[in-house]
Design a protein around this motif. Structure first.
Motif, PDB file in Angstrom:
ATOM      1  N   ALA A   1      -0.555   8.024   8.225  1.00  0.00           N
ATOM      2  CA  ALA A   1      -1.474   8.915   7.523  1.00  0.00           C
ATOM      3  C   ALA A   1      -1.456  10.308   8.151  1.00  0.00           C
ATOM      4  CB  ALA A   1      -2.884   8.338   7.534  1.00  0.00           C
ATOM      5  N   HIS A   2      -1.365  10.376   9.464  1.00  0.00           N
ATOM      6  CA  HIS A   2      -1.301  11.672  10.147  1.00  0.00           C
ATOM      7  C   HIS A   2      -0.012  12.406   9.766  1.00  0.00           C
ATOM      8  CE1 HIS A   2      -1.771  14.776  13.162  1.00  0.00           C
ATOM      9  NE2 HIS A   2      -0.573  14.477  13.624  1.00  0.00           N
ATOM     10  N   CYS A   3       1.111  11.723   9.761  1.00  0.00           N
ATOM     11  CA  CYS A   3       2.385  12.340   9.419  1.00  0.00           C
ATOM     12  C   CYS A   3       2.407  12.841   7.979  1.00  0.00           C
ATOM     13  CB  CYS A   3       3.533  11.358   9.655  1.00  0.00           C
ATOM     14  SG  CYS A   3       3.840  10.986  11.387  1.00  0.00           S
ATOM     15  N   LEU A   4       1.722  12.150   7.082  1.00  0.00           N
ATOM     16  CA  LEU A   4       1.654  12.556   5.680  1.00  0.00           C
ATOM     17  C   LEU A   4       0.605  13.635   5.432  1.00  0.00           C
ATOM     18  CD1 LEU A   4       1.927   9.109   3.868  1.00  0.00           C
ATOM     19  CD2 LEU A   4       3.665  10.914   3.968  1.00  0.00           C
ATOM     20  N   GLY A   5      -0.207  13.943   6.457  1.00  0.00           N
ATOM     21  CA  GLY A   5      -1.253  14.939   6.295  1.00  0.00           C
ATOM     22  C   GLY A   5      -2.499  14.393   5.628  1.00  0.00           C
TER      23      GLY A   5
ATOM     24  N   LEU B   1      -4.647  14.868  -1.808  1.00  0.00           N
ATOM     25  CA  LEU B   1      -5.155  15.745  -0.750  1.00  0.00           C
ATOM     26  C   LEU B   1      -4.428  17.085  -0.729  1.00  0.00           C
ATOM     27  CD1 LEU B   1      -5.744  13.097   2.018  1.00  0.00           C
ATOM     28  CD2 LEU B   1      -7.462  14.287   0.665  1.00  0.00           C
ATOM     29  N   ASN B   2      -3.120  17.061  -0.960  1.00  0.00           N
ATOM     30  CA  ASN B   2      -2.379  18.326  -1.026  1.00  0.00           C
ATOM     31  C   ASN B   2      -2.853  19.174  -2.203  1.00  0.00           C
ATOM     32  OD1 ASN B   2      -0.828  17.935   1.267  1.00  0.00           O
ATOM     33  ND2 ASN B   2       0.813  16.914   0.155  1.00  0.00           N
ATOM     34  N   TYR B   3      -3.120  18.551  -3.334  1.00  0.00           N
ATOM     35  CA  TYR B   3      -3.652  19.253  -4.500  1.00  0.00           C
ATOM     36  C   TYR B   3      -4.990  19.909  -4.147  1.00  0.00           C
ATOM     37  CZ  TYR B   3      -5.591  19.897  -9.201  1.00  0.00           C
ATOM     38  OH  TYR B   3      -6.159  20.412 -10.332  1.00  0.00           O
ATOM     39  N   GLY B   4      -5.869  19.153  -3.523  1.00  0.00           N
ATOM     40  CA  GLY B   4      -7.173  19.689  -3.123  1.00  0.00           C
ATOM     41  C   GLY B   4      -7.052  20.821  -2.125  1.00  0.00           C
ATOM     42  N   ARG B   5      -6.191  20.668  -1.155  1.00  0.00           N
ATOM     43  CA  ARG B   5      -6.013  21.721  -0.138  1.00  0.00           C
ATOM     44  C   ARG B   5      -5.523  23.025  -0.768  1.00  0.00           C
ATOM     45  NH1 ARG B   5      -3.696  17.323   3.026  1.00  0.00           N
ATOM     46  NH2 ARG B   5      -5.263  16.700   4.544  1.00  0.00           N
ATOM     47  N   ARG B   6      -4.584  22.904  -1.714  1.00  0.00           N
ATOM     48  CA  ARG B   6      -4.070  24.113  -2.377  1.00  0.00           C
ATOM     49  C   ARG B   6      -5.177  24.848  -3.128  1.00  0.00           C
ATOM     50  NH1 ARG B   6       0.205  20.596  -3.645  1.00  0.00           N
ATOM     51  NH2 ARG B   6      -0.529  20.408  -5.805  1.00  0.00           N
ATOM     52  N   ARG B   7      -6.196  24.136  -3.502  1.00  0.00           N
ATOM     53  CA  ARG B   7      -7.298  24.737  -4.243  1.00  0.00           C
ATOM     54  C   ARG B   7      -8.527  25.012  -3.368  1.00  0.00           C
ATOM     55  NH1 ARG B   7      -3.675  22.914  -6.866  1.00  0.00           N
ATOM     56  NH2 ARG B   7      -3.198  23.307  -9.036  1.00  0.00           N
ATOM     57  N   GLY B   8      -8.362  24.844  -2.061  1.00  0.00           N
ATOM     58  CA  GLY B   8      -9.427  25.177  -1.126  1.00  0.00           C
ATOM     59  C   GLY B   8     -10.535  24.151  -1.014  1.00  0.00           C
ATOM     60  N   VAL B   9     -10.269  22.928  -1.425  1.00  0.00           N
ATOM     61  CA  VAL B   9     -11.273  21.862  -1.326  1.00  0.00           C
ATOM     62  C   VAL B   9     -11.323  21.363   0.113  1.00  0.00           C
ATOM     63  CG1 VAL B   9     -11.924  19.557  -2.119  1.00  0.00           C
ATOM     64  CG2 VAL B   9     -10.872  21.166  -3.721  1.00  0.00           C
ATOM     65  N   PRO B  10     -12.497  21.320   0.747  1.00  0.00           N
ATOM     66  CA  PRO B  10     -12.592  20.784   2.114  1.00  0.00           C
ATOM     67  C   PRO B  10     -12.215  19.301   2.126  1.00  0.00           C
ATOM     68  CG  PRO B  10     -14.623  21.913   1.491  1.00  0.00           C
ATOM     69  CD  PRO B  10     -13.784  21.799   0.255  1.00  0.00           C
ATOM     70  N   ILE B  11     -11.454  18.915   3.115  1.00  0.00           N
ATOM     71  CA  ILE B  11     -10.968  17.542   3.239  1.00  0.00           C
ATOM     72  C   ILE B  11     -11.474  16.958   4.548  1.00  0.00           C
ATOM     73  CG2 ILE B  11      -8.916  16.078   3.366  1.00  0.00           C
ATOM     74  CD1 ILE B  11      -9.167  17.545   0.683  1.00  0.00           C
TER      75      ILE B  11
ATOM     76  N   TYR C   1       0.790  -1.230   0.000  1.00  0.00           N
ATOM     77  CA  TYR C   1       0.000   0.000   0.000  1.00  0.00           C
ATOM     78  C   TYR C   1       0.826   1.287   0.000  1.00  0.00           C
ATOM     79  CZ  TYR C   1      -4.212  -2.734   0.878  1.00  0.00           C
ATOM     80  OH  TYR C   1      -5.250  -3.617   0.777  1.00  0.00           O
ATOM     81  N   THR C   2       2.137   1.185  -0.055  1.00  0.00           N
ATOM     82  CA  THR C   2       2.968   2.390  -0.039  1.00  0.00           C
ATOM     83  C   THR C   2       2.573   3.371  -1.138  1.00  0.00           C
ATOM     84  OG1 THR C   2       4.796   1.180   0.967  1.00  0.00           O
ATOM     85  CG2 THR C   2       5.339   3.269  -0.110  1.00  0.00           C
ATOM     86  N   PRO C   3       2.431   2.904  -2.393  1.00  0.00           N
ATOM     87  CA  PRO C   3       2.033   3.860  -3.441  1.00  0.00           C
ATOM     88  C   PRO C   3       0.678   4.513  -3.163  1.00  0.00           C
ATOM     89  CG  PRO C   3       2.853   1.835  -4.431  1.00  0.00           C
ATOM     90  CD  PRO C   3       2.705   1.588  -2.957  1.00  0.00           C
ATOM     91  N   LEU C   4      -0.258   3.775  -2.596  1.00  0.00           N
ATOM     92  CA  LEU C   4      -1.579   4.324  -2.305  1.00  0.00           C
ATOM     93  C   LEU C   4      -1.475   5.481  -1.310  1.00  0.00           C
ATOM     94  CD1 LEU C   4      -4.688   4.199  -2.492  1.00  0.00           C
ATOM     95  CD2 LEU C   4      -4.615   2.592  -0.601  1.00  0.00           C
ATOM     96  N   PHE C   5      -0.696   5.303  -0.258  1.00  0.00           N
ATOM     97  CA  PHE C   5      -0.541   6.367   0.737  1.00  0.00           C
ATOM     98  C   PHE C   5       0.095   7.602   0.105  1.00  0.00           C
ATOM     99  CE2 PHE C   5      -1.721   3.249   3.770  1.00  0.00           C
ATOM    100  CZ  PHE C   5      -1.988   3.899   4.967  1.00  0.00           C
ATOM    101  N   LEU C   6       1.091   7.410  -0.752  1.00  0.00           N
ATOM    102  CA  LEU C   6       1.767   8.546  -1.373  1.00  0.00           C
ATOM    103  C   LEU C   6       0.878   9.252  -2.394  1.00  0.00           C
ATOM    104  CD1 LEU C   6       5.327   6.997  -1.749  1.00  0.00           C
ATOM    105  CD2 LEU C   6       4.493   8.566   0.020  1.00  0.00           C
ATOM    106  N   VAL C   7       0.082   8.493  -3.148  1.00  0.00           N
ATOM    107  CA  VAL C   7      -0.860   9.103  -4.088  1.00  0.00           C
ATOM    108  C   VAL C   7      -1.930   9.882  -3.335  1.00  0.00           C
ATOM    109  CG1 VAL C   7      -2.673   8.584  -5.779  1.00  0.00           C
ATOM    110  CG2 VAL C   7      -0.443   7.486  -5.978  1.00  0.00           C
TER     111      VAL C   7
END
Length: 70
Positions: free
Chosen positions: A57-61, A35-45, A24-30
């Motif tokens: 998951a917490h450490c990766l945000g 989520l970072n892409y969405g946050r930069r665009r103001g998408v609620p997460i 599952y390593t690739p899944l966590f990184l994707v």
């Protein structure tokens, strides 16, 4: 290293090993990228699902709840 730091490190090491062994390593990184892409665009997460309490998951945000908090 204090006891809580040691426990957190052991938990982190265990989670990383399980994620790696499960493939599952690739899944966590994707998910981190998405989520970072969405946050930069103001998408609620929102966090949900079985990984919501994951320290990795917490450490990766990926999740916002601090899984080490009492």
């Amino acid at each position: 290293m204090g006891i809580s730091h040691l426990k957190s490190r052991l938990r982190l090491d265990h989670e990383l090993a399980v994620i790696d062994q499960s493939g599952y390593t690739p899944l966590f990184l994707v998910m981190e990228d998405i989520l970072n892409y969405g946050r930069r665009r103001g998408v609620p997460i929102s966090s949900r699902g079985s990984a919501a309490s994951s320290l990795v998951a917490h450490c990766l945000g990926i999740t916002s709840p601090d899984s080490t908090a009492p």
